[in-house]
Design a protein around this motif. Structure first.
Motif, PDB file in Angstrom:
ATOM      1  N   VAL A  12       0.388  -1.265   0.453  1.00  0.00           N
ATOM      2  CA  VAL A  12       0.017  -0.048  -0.343  1.00  0.00           C
ATOM      3  C   VAL A  12       0.752   1.944  -0.515  1.00  0.00           C
ATOM      4  CG1 VAL A  12      -2.253   1.459   1.469  1.00  0.00           C
ATOM      5  CG2 VAL A  12      -2.164  -1.043   1.057  1.00  0.00           C
ATOM      6  N   ASP A  15       2.806   1.896  -3.557  1.00  0.00           N
ATOM      7  CA  ASP A  15       1.793   1.726  -4.451  1.00  0.00           C
ATOM      8  C   ASP A  15       1.304   3.782  -4.424  1.00  0.00           C
ATOM      9  OD1 ASP A  15       2.266   0.018  -5.640  1.00  0.00           O
ATOM     10  OD2 ASP A  15      -0.639  -0.728  -4.722  1.00  0.00           O
ATOM     11  N   ALA A  16       1.922   4.098  -2.854  1.00  0.00           N
ATOM     12  CA  ALA A  16       1.108   5.458  -2.438  1.00  0.00           C
ATOM     13  C   ALA A  16       2.279   6.358  -3.002  1.00  0.00           C
ATOM     14  CB  ALA A  16       0.831   5.862  -1.298  1.00  0.00           C
ATOM     15  N   GLN A 405      -6.218   2.617   5.666  1.00  0.00           N
ATOM     16  CA  GLN A 405      -5.375   1.721   4.581  1.00  0.00           C
ATOM     17  C   GLN A 405      -6.063   0.335   4.128  1.00  0.00           C
ATOM     18  OE1 GLN A 405      -1.414   1.037   6.704  1.00  0.00           O
ATOM     19  NE2 GLN A 405      -3.123  -0.679   8.387  1.00  0.00           N
ATOM     20  N   GLN A 409      -6.230   2.352  -0.987  1.00  0.00           N
ATOM     21  CA  GLN A 409      -5.370   1.826  -2.293  1.00  0.00           C
ATOM     22  C   GLN A 409      -6.512   1.145  -3.450  1.00  0.00           C
ATOM     23  OE1 GLN A 409      -2.934  -2.135  -2.230  1.00  0.00           O
ATOM     24  NE2 GLN A 409      -2.253  -1.008  -3.269  1.00  0.00           N
ATOM     25  N   GLU A 412      -8.437   3.397  -5.117  1.00  0.00           N
ATOM     26  CA  GLU A 412      -7.281   3.988  -5.941  1.00  0.00           C
ATOM     27  C   GLU A 412      -7.588   5.643  -5.343  1.00  0.00           C
ATOM     28  OE1 GLU A 412      -7.899   3.347 -10.329  1.00  0.00           O
ATOM     29  OE2 GLU A 412      -9.713   2.282  -9.446  1.00  0.00           O
ATOM     30  N   TRP A 413      -7.596   5.602  -4.144  1.00  0.00           N
ATOM     31  CA  TRP A 413      -7.265   7.146  -3.462  1.00  0.00           C
ATOM     32  C   TRP A 413      -8.466   7.923  -4.151  1.00  0.00           C
ATOM     33  CZ3 TRP A 413      -3.900   5.659   0.001  1.00  0.00           C
ATOM     34  CH2 TRP A 413      -2.602   4.673  -0.598  1.00  0.00           C
ATOM     35  N   ILE A 437      -3.311  10.973  -0.797  1.00  0.00           N
ATOM     36  CA  ILE A 437      -2.176  10.160  -0.971  1.00  0.00           C
ATOM     37  C   ILE A 437      -1.706  10.864   0.549  1.00  0.00           C
ATOM     38  CG2 ILE A 437      -0.041   9.374  -1.979  1.00  0.00           C
ATOM     39  CD1 ILE A 437      -2.027   9.717  -4.198  1.00  0.00           C
TER      40      ILE A 437
END
Length: 479
Positions: A12, A15-16, A405, A409, A412-413, A437
């Motif tokens: 997570v 990806d952020a 969290q 993710q 998609e924020w 994010i």
């Protein structure tokens, strides 16, 4: 925690970080900010611009990571956009104002330039009062992180701070120590009945005053420094007394007399008790909890809970230690209302029915429990984390981060969530919203390493702490 869970959490965060990298804006080959959202599924509108308020959480993350150049570039370039001359013409930004946002544009000859928006292109043409306050707060964070006082002491930066202080402290029609602003002047940038003296602006104003007091060199700025020293205790006392709501205060308000005249008046703002949802408040307020009201003015006491203003008040020491603890107790006791399934509510409760229609002008984006009207905004997670560290209530932040969290993710924020508990992705929310994010990443960093708190927080105000700039100048720094 199981190994699969640990791997999942690291993914997570990874990806952020990757999503954040895609949002960085470059100007003449230098990073200068981040776009508001990297959402290719919708028309960009103004989400492809860098908003001053949006960039703050990203900037703090970059400072923590040692990527200070992007923050320095941002501060330098936005300062150049600040109007330096007095304007008497309508439709032109006032001297000292920092734009709401900017965008990199290209001339026909291929040369890049920055196009600033001071609200003249925004929906409803709202004035960005908070931008100049956030700018000072961020400049101070940069100096705390880098110890690079030379940037703040450069003549153009000293002048920029002074112009902002002139704008906030100079001649005005108002006599309160608070700032009088129009509706839509802050994060809530649409009609939501927050005109007057909204808490969010007052908390940012207090933080900006403290930041300016630390950064201004005394030589040539004695009048501004003196004005700040006068305003800070007045503003603090005003907010702590007139904005505070707990059961004791509610009992006092309930017995207010109206139409009082003169200096001995107890009900100084002529608040009519029948205008308040007294019995709902009586049921909702926990015995040991309290909070700062959303707005106070003539016959106006907005008893909605506004998240950003209350959390920023804790971080800046605008509230007393007792009040700060009471705010955190309120959040803990009313978790389902204020946090729910996605930290956390921008305000509570939502305006509904006839009140919604009258106050928002039937705004279809601000329907009850959506967007600014009771929506859940993940960006507020970093402020909750900072306030939790400040008050030693870290378990609350950890609980909120765990909730966030588990969804951010996968979703998609999103920019915001809808519903009374924040279970629905906002109907018109942008995806890959940058401050969603960075709000998540910054919250994680603050909990992981509380030593980062001074970047966004203040200690109790004292003139001795603010004298560093004067000493620096006396030691012979060439301005």
């Amino acid at each position: 925690m199981r190994l699969d869970d640990v791997i999942g959490l690291k993914k997570v965060e990874k990806d952020a970080w990757e999503a954040l990298e895609k949002t960085i804006i470059y100007y003449q080959g230098r990073p200068v900010g981040t776009v508001a959202a990297y959402d290719l599924s919708q028309e960009a509108l103004n989400y492809d611009q860098c908003f001053i308020r949006d960039f703050v959480s990203a900037a703090i993350i970059f400072l923590i990571e040692g990527r200070t150049n992007i923050v320095r570039n941002f501060l330098e370039e936005t300062l150049k956009l600040q109007p330096k001359e007095k304007q008497l013409d309508a439709y032109k930004p006032a001297q000292g104002l920092i734009p709401a946002s900017f965008k990199v544009m290209t001339h026909s000859n291929g040369e890049e330039y920055l196009k600033a928006d001071f609200g003249e292109h925004a929906i409803a043409r709202v004035t960005p009062v908070d931008s100049c306050l956030w700018w000072i707060i961020l400049l101070r964070a940069y100096v705390v992180a880098t110890k690079d006082y030379s940037l703040a002491y450069r003549p153009e930066f000293q002048n920029g701070i002074r112009l902002i202080m002139d704008l906030c402290l100079a001649n005005r029609f108002d006599m309160y120590p608070t700032l009088l602003v129009p509706d839509g002047a802050c994060m809530i940038d649409r009609r939501m009945g927050i005109y007057g003296h909204p808490l969010e602006i007052q908390a940012l104003f207090y933080s900006a005053l403290r930041g300016a007091r630390e950064l201004l060199i005394c030589g040539g700025n004695e009048d501004i420094v003196a004005a700040i020293d006068i305003r800070l205790p007045l503003l603090g006392a005003h907010i702590r007394k007139h904005y505070w709501i707990d059961l004791n205060r509610l009992n006092a308000i309930y017995r207010f007399k109206g139409e009082e005249y003169g200096e001995t008046a107890v009900n100084q703002f002529n608040i009519y008790v029948d205008s308040l949802p007294y019995y709902e408040l009586d049921k909702w307020l926990p015995k040991k909890g309290g909070y700062l009201a959303g707005n106070v003015g003539p016959s106006q006491l907005d008893v909605r809970f506004f998240c950003l203003g209350n959390l920023m008040a804790i971080m800046s020491e605008l509230t007393t230690e007792e009040q700060s603890q009471a705010i955190m107790t309120l959040i803990e006791e009313r978790w389902d209302d204020l946090v729910g399934d996605m930290p956390m509510k921008i305000c509570f409760p939502a305006l509904e029915n006839e009140e919604y229609r009258l106050i928002t002008g039937c705004d279809p984006k601000n329907i009850p429990w959506s967007y600014h009207n009771g929506g859940n905004w993940p960006v507020l997670l970093w402020m909750l984390a900072a306030a939790a560290v400040k008050t030693n209530r870290i378990s609350l932040a950890e609980r909120a981060i765990e909730i966030a969290q588990s969804r951010l993710q996968e979703d998609e924020w999103p920019e915001y969530y809808d519903g009374k508990k924040g279970r629905l992705i906002g109907r018109k929310a942008r995806l890959n919203q940058t401050w969603t994010i960075t709000g998540f990443l910054l919250a994680k960093e603050l909990i992981k390493n509380p030593s980062y708190l001074p970047l966004v927080s203040f200690e109790p105000f004292s003139a001795e702490q603010a004298s560093r700039a004067c000493e620096f100048e006396i030691d012979g720094f060439d301005r």
